[in-house]
Each structure stands twice: as structure tokens, then as C-alpha cells.
Design a protein around this motif. Structure first.
Motif, PDB file in Angstrom:
ATOM      1  N   ASN A 161     -65.215   2.238 -85.284  1.00 34.58           N
ATOM      2  CA  ASN A 161     -65.422   3.003 -84.067  1.00 34.58           C
ATOM      3  C   ASN A 161     -64.636   2.438 -82.888  1.00 34.58           C
TER       4      ASN A 161
ATOM      5  N   CYS B 142     -66.551   9.930 -90.073  1.00 36.52           N
ATOM      6  CA  CYS B 142     -67.806   9.481 -89.460  1.00 36.52           C
ATOM      7  C   CYS B 142     -68.957   9.874 -90.371  1.00 36.52           C
ATOM      8  N   ASP B 143     -70.006   9.051 -90.363  1.00 36.50           N
ATOM      9  CA  ASP B 143     -71.130   9.351 -91.263  1.00 36.50           C
ATOM     10  C   ASP B 143     -72.188  10.260 -90.631  1.00 36.50           C
TER      11      ASP B 143
ATOM     12  N   ASN C  93     -65.247  13.894 -82.569  1.00 38.77           N
ATOM     13  CA  ASN C  93     -66.161  12.926 -83.177  1.00 38.77           C
ATOM     14  C   ASN C  93     -67.333  12.647 -82.228  1.00 38.77           C
ATOM     15  N   HIS C  94     -68.530  12.606 -82.775  1.00 37.34           N
ATOM     16  CA  HIS C  94     -69.769  12.396 -82.011  1.00 37.34           C
ATOM     17  C   HIS C  94     -69.903  13.446 -80.909  1.00 37.34           C
TER      18      HIS C  94
END
Ligand code: NAD
Ligand code: G6P
Ligand code: MN
Length: 443
Positions: free
Chosen positions: A147, A169-170, A198-199
Motif C-alpha cells: 500500500n 487489493c483484498d 483503489n479503496h
């Protein structure tokens, strides 16, 4: 079946044992010839390395296992590098989370000023391991989940455009497991449509292979319970602060009821709420929870295996939710055309979003890497939020490349999590002081 050689970069990570156990559990699908750990902190990695050496001798003696801090030894003759490094380790994660609190802003590992600070450190470490990989094993693929993945992915796009690095990403996988629990299916029976960064994304469809749509059923559930499920679906996202995050998805959903949100949107849509929670215990953030929990458990466990000279009866937990990493390696190795949500250059996948943005969308993955599936037009609300956030991520990478104080100030000012240019400047000066030479010099 061919046997593979894998190096785990960030061998001293709290996630290394769980991932090694997961790989042992998947040897039939993904056979291993060689497994190496690589880290630039020999002492930290040594504890996990020694314990895993004992465990592997007992459970899989056919695998050639080693651990090293020597890049040549680590990266020579490998097919895959699984990368999960944290530049600055937990000491710096603590600062990422605590420095912003001094300025009235929440502190988080990957979101807001903490994520920006971490991004500035991570780029250097990532470039270092990519260059080692390409020097010693030019055919190797890096499966990267270090990250902050959004900034790391943008840095790879700009600085190593031809490198075989896949950023993943998980969170989409982890949340899909929760959704599958909610509708009584197995995760592998479900197929999603998803768009975002992402996120920072939304599910627009969750169907089974026969085409039955579950999004309304899941929405009804999430609008009441968030993503909290009856049964725990993984071993990682279970601490009290994570439970709170799964629950908060209810309020995120209320803002955009048509789509199911990624839990990380809580930091952008409810920053005041997050700050209010954190400011009550500014000395005890998620980093402390992890140091006293996962990090302590994993390292205590390793020390016990070393003391006993055996892992019998004290094996590490299997990180079952990390099987997507093996799925990804298999997709590359065996051209499986697995459908996976990944971080890739947009290039039209989201029709009304810039081509050169790193976005998170479902992809079909084969031997040549991911091919993004088009997600069409997205609504103005999400488009505007994403454009603001992706510009922050791009500014951080530009600041890194150009050693630009100005661009870093702009990045912090533009972040939806920071109230003003004044606060952004004070924060930046504090972050520069706290990050020292782990950041490039800005002027
Ligand atoms: P950790 O601090 O326990 O482990 C990181 C390891 O990286 C440390 O042993 C450290 O010495 C090593 N390291 C740092 N810089 C290095 C460098 N330049 N070269 C080699 N090794 C280096 O951290 P953790 O909590 O186990 O997390 C590891 C990483 O995985 C973090 O980046 C975390 O954010 C990330 N992560 C990502 C996802 C995802 O969804 N993408 C999920 C879980 C964890
Ligand atoms: C999720 C995210 C990761 C993040 C992790 C933090 O898995 O997808 O990107 O690093 O949570 O978990 P932790 O337990 O370290 O707070
Ligand atoms: Mn993630």
C-alpha cells in the motif's frame, strides 16, 4: 504440472505466515519448487524465516525454502514476486495515523494525509524491488499488494510503465465473501461489476453464474446491518475497529443507494465522524491495535515454533481469503482467464473518466496480464468524487518525481479529507519533519 519459484518481498510482514500457509494449502493448484523470503530488515524477517523453515521441513520438505536480505539471492530464478512491503514499518504507520490528528484531520493507513505520506515513502521501496526483479529475473511477474495501492499503481504507470507489475487489493474480495454469506452462496459462484479507484469504489451488480441478480437482496441487508455477517468470513478483518467499519457501510449506502459501496468510502463521506472517534484516543490508533494484536500474535507464534524446534500443534493460521493471490498467479501461469477486480489504467473501461487514471475494475486475467471489462458511464456524483481523489493521487506522484513542495501542498489541499489550504500546509510541514529522509526532498 509445472512447479513455480516464488519470492515474497516484505518477508517480515505480519501477513507472510498466513500467506505461506495458504500456499501450502493450495499446492495442488499451484505447486512450488522454491519459496524465498526477502526483506531489508534481516532481524525482523529472521524470526518468521526461522519458524517457517522449521514448519516447511515438517510439512513440505520438497519445497526449497530460504530467507535472505540479499537481492541477488532473492530475485534470481523466480517466476513470481508476491510483494507486501511497508516502507517505514509500524513505527511510521503510527505516524501516518497520529500526525493528522494534531491538525484536526483523521489519520489512516491509506486514506487522507496518512495515505499520502505513506505513498511518498512507498514509491522508493517499490521502485527498488521492481528493479531487482527485472535485473535478476526479467520474466518474473510482481503481484503487488503493498500500500497505498492507488499511489503505488500510479507511480508504476508513470515510472515503470513496461514492468510486469500487477496491483491488487483484498477489499473487493473480502467484501464479496461477506456478500456471498449474506445471499447464501459461495464467493466463487458470484460475478460482479464494479467501478472506482483503489479503496474508493462501488459494486453495480452481483450475479450468480446463471445470471440471477442479488444486488437488491444485498442492499436490503446492508441498509440494516452494513456488511456485518453472522459468521466471520476471514481471519483478518475482525478486530473491533473493523467491525465498526463493516457496520458503517450502512450509512455509506444511504448516500448512493443504487450501488453497494466499498467500506473505505467512510473516510471520504464521513471524515468528521471518523475524526470524532479517533480524537478520543489519539494515542491508540489502528497501528497500536495491530501491534498488540496481529503483529504480537504472529511473532510470538514464530518464537514459540523456534523454541520448540517444531511447529507441531502450533501451526500458523491459514489466510484463506488470500487465495486470490494464487488465483492471480495461476491466471498468468496457466492463462485461466479468471475474472478479478484489479487496479489498471482506465483506457475507456469507465467511459466518462480519464484514460490515464488508475482505476479498479473487473478484469479478465491471462498470460499477458489483465484486460479490463468496460463498466460504461458512471453517475456524476461518483465521477466527481473519483476525479478529485485520482487527481490527489496523481499530484503525489508528480510531487515525488519533481521534488515539488507545491504539488504536495496541492495534493493535501485537494484531498476531500483536509478542510483548507492552511491546514494542508501545516500538515505538510509536520509530515516533512516526521518522515525525514524516507521522503524525497521537497522544494
Ligand atoms: P509489516 O510492517 O508487518 O511488513 C512489511 C515488511 O516490509 C517489513 O518486514 C519491512 O521490513 C519490509 N520492508 C519495508 N521496506 C522494504 C523494502 N524496501 N524492501 C524489502 N522489504 C521492505 O506490514 P504488514 O501490516 O504486514 O503489511 C504489509 C503490506 O501489505 C503493507 O503495505 C500493507 O498495507 C499491505 N497490505 C495490502 C493489502 C491490500 O489490500 N492491497 C492487504 C493487506 C496488507
Ligand atoms: C484491508 C485493505 C488493505 C489494508 C488492510 C489493513 O485488507 O484492503 O489495503 O492494508 O485492510 O488492515 P489492518 O488489519 O492492517 O488494519
Ligand atoms: Mn487494500
Amino acid at each position: 504440472m509445472k512447479k513455480f519459484s516464488v519470492v515474497i518481498a516484505g518477508g517480515g510482514s505480519t501477513f507472510t505466515p498466513g500467506i505461506v500457509m495458504m500456499m501450502l494449502d493450495n499446492l495442488e493448484r499451484f505447486p512450488l519448487k522454491t519459496l524465498k523470503l526477502y526483506d531489508n530488515d534481516g532481524d525482523r524477517q529472521g524470526i518468521l524465516g526461522e519458524a517457517l523453515e522449521i514448519l516447511l521441513k515438517e510439512q513440505a520438505p520438497e519445497i526449497d525454502f530460504s530467507y535472505t536480505t540479499d537481492p541477488a539471492a532473492a530475485f534470481t530464478d523466480v517466476d513470481f514476486c508476491m510483494a507486501h512491503i511497508r516502507v517505514g514499518k509500524y513505527a511510521m504507520r503510527e505516524k501516518d495515523e497520529k500526525v493528522p490528528l494534531r491538525h484536526g484531520v483523521f489519520g489512516q493507513e491509506t486514506c487522507g494525509p496518512g495515505g499520502i505520506a505513506y505513498g511518498m515513502r512507498s514509491i522508493t521501496g517499490m521502485l527498488e524491488i521492481i528493479d531487482y526483479m527485472e535485473k535478476y529475473s526479467p520474466e518474473c511477474w510482481m503481484l503487488n499488494y503493498s500500500n497505498p495501492a492507488a499511489i503505488v499503481a500510479e507511480a508504476c504507470r508513470v515510472l515503470r510503465p513496461d514492468s510486469k507489475v500487477l496491483n491488487i487489493c483484498d477489499m473487493p474480495v473480502g467484501t464479496l465473501r461477506r456478500m456471498s454469506q449474506i445471499v447464501g452462496k459461495k464467493p466463487e459462484e458470484l460475478e460482479v461489476r464494479y467501478f472506482g479507484l483503489n479503496h474508493f469504489g462501488w459494486w453495480t451488480s452481483v450475479k450468480d453464474k446463471e445470471g440471477h441478480e442479488y444486488i437488491n437482496q444485498i442492499r436490503d441487508y446492508v441498509s440494516e446491518h452494513g456488511y456485518l455477517t453472522q459468521i466471520e468470513v476471514d481471519t483478518q478483518h475482525t478486530d473491533p475497529s473493523w467491525q465498526e467499519t463493516h457496520k458503517k457501510a450502512k450509512d455509506i449506502l444511504a448516500v448512493t443507494p443504487e450501488y453497494l459501496p466499498n467500506t473505505y468510502l467512510k473516510y471520504y463521506l464521513y471524515p468528521d465522524y471518523v475524526f470524532e472517534h479517533m480524537k478520543d484516543h489519539p494515542e491508540f490508533t489502528r497501528a497500536n491495535e495491530v501491534m498488540q494484536g496481529r503483529e504480537k500474535n504472529v511473532f510470538d507464534h514464530a518464537r514459540q515454533i523456534i523454541a520448540n524446534g517444531s511447529a507441531e500443534g502450533i501451526a500458523f493460521d491459514i489466510d484463506a481469503h488470500a487465495t486470490f493471490i494464487v488465483d492471480l498467479a495461476r491466471a498468468i501461469a496457466f492463462n485461466t482467464h479468471e475474472r478479478m477486480v484489479m487496479i489498471v489504467e482506465n483506457n475507456g473501461a469507465i467511459a466518462n473518466f480519464p484514460d490515464d487514471a488508475m482505476v479498479e475494475v473487473p478484469c479478465i486475467v491471462g498470460t499477458d496480464g489483465p484486460e479490463a471489462l468496460t463498466q460504461g458511464q458512471i453517475p456524476a456524483f461518483q465521477q466527481a468524487l473519483m476525479f478529485q481523489q485520482v487527481t490527489v493521487e496523481k499530484l503525489v506522484v508528480e510531487a515525488y518525481v519533481e521534488n515539488s513542495y507545491q504539488k504536495m501542498w496541492q495534493a493535501l489541499t485537494l484531498s476531500k479529507t483536509v478542510p483548507s489550504a492552511q491546514v494542508a500546509k501545516e500538515l505538510l510541514d509536520d509530515l516533512i519533519a516526521e518522515n525525514g529522509d524516507t521522503w524525497p526532498e521537497l522544494h
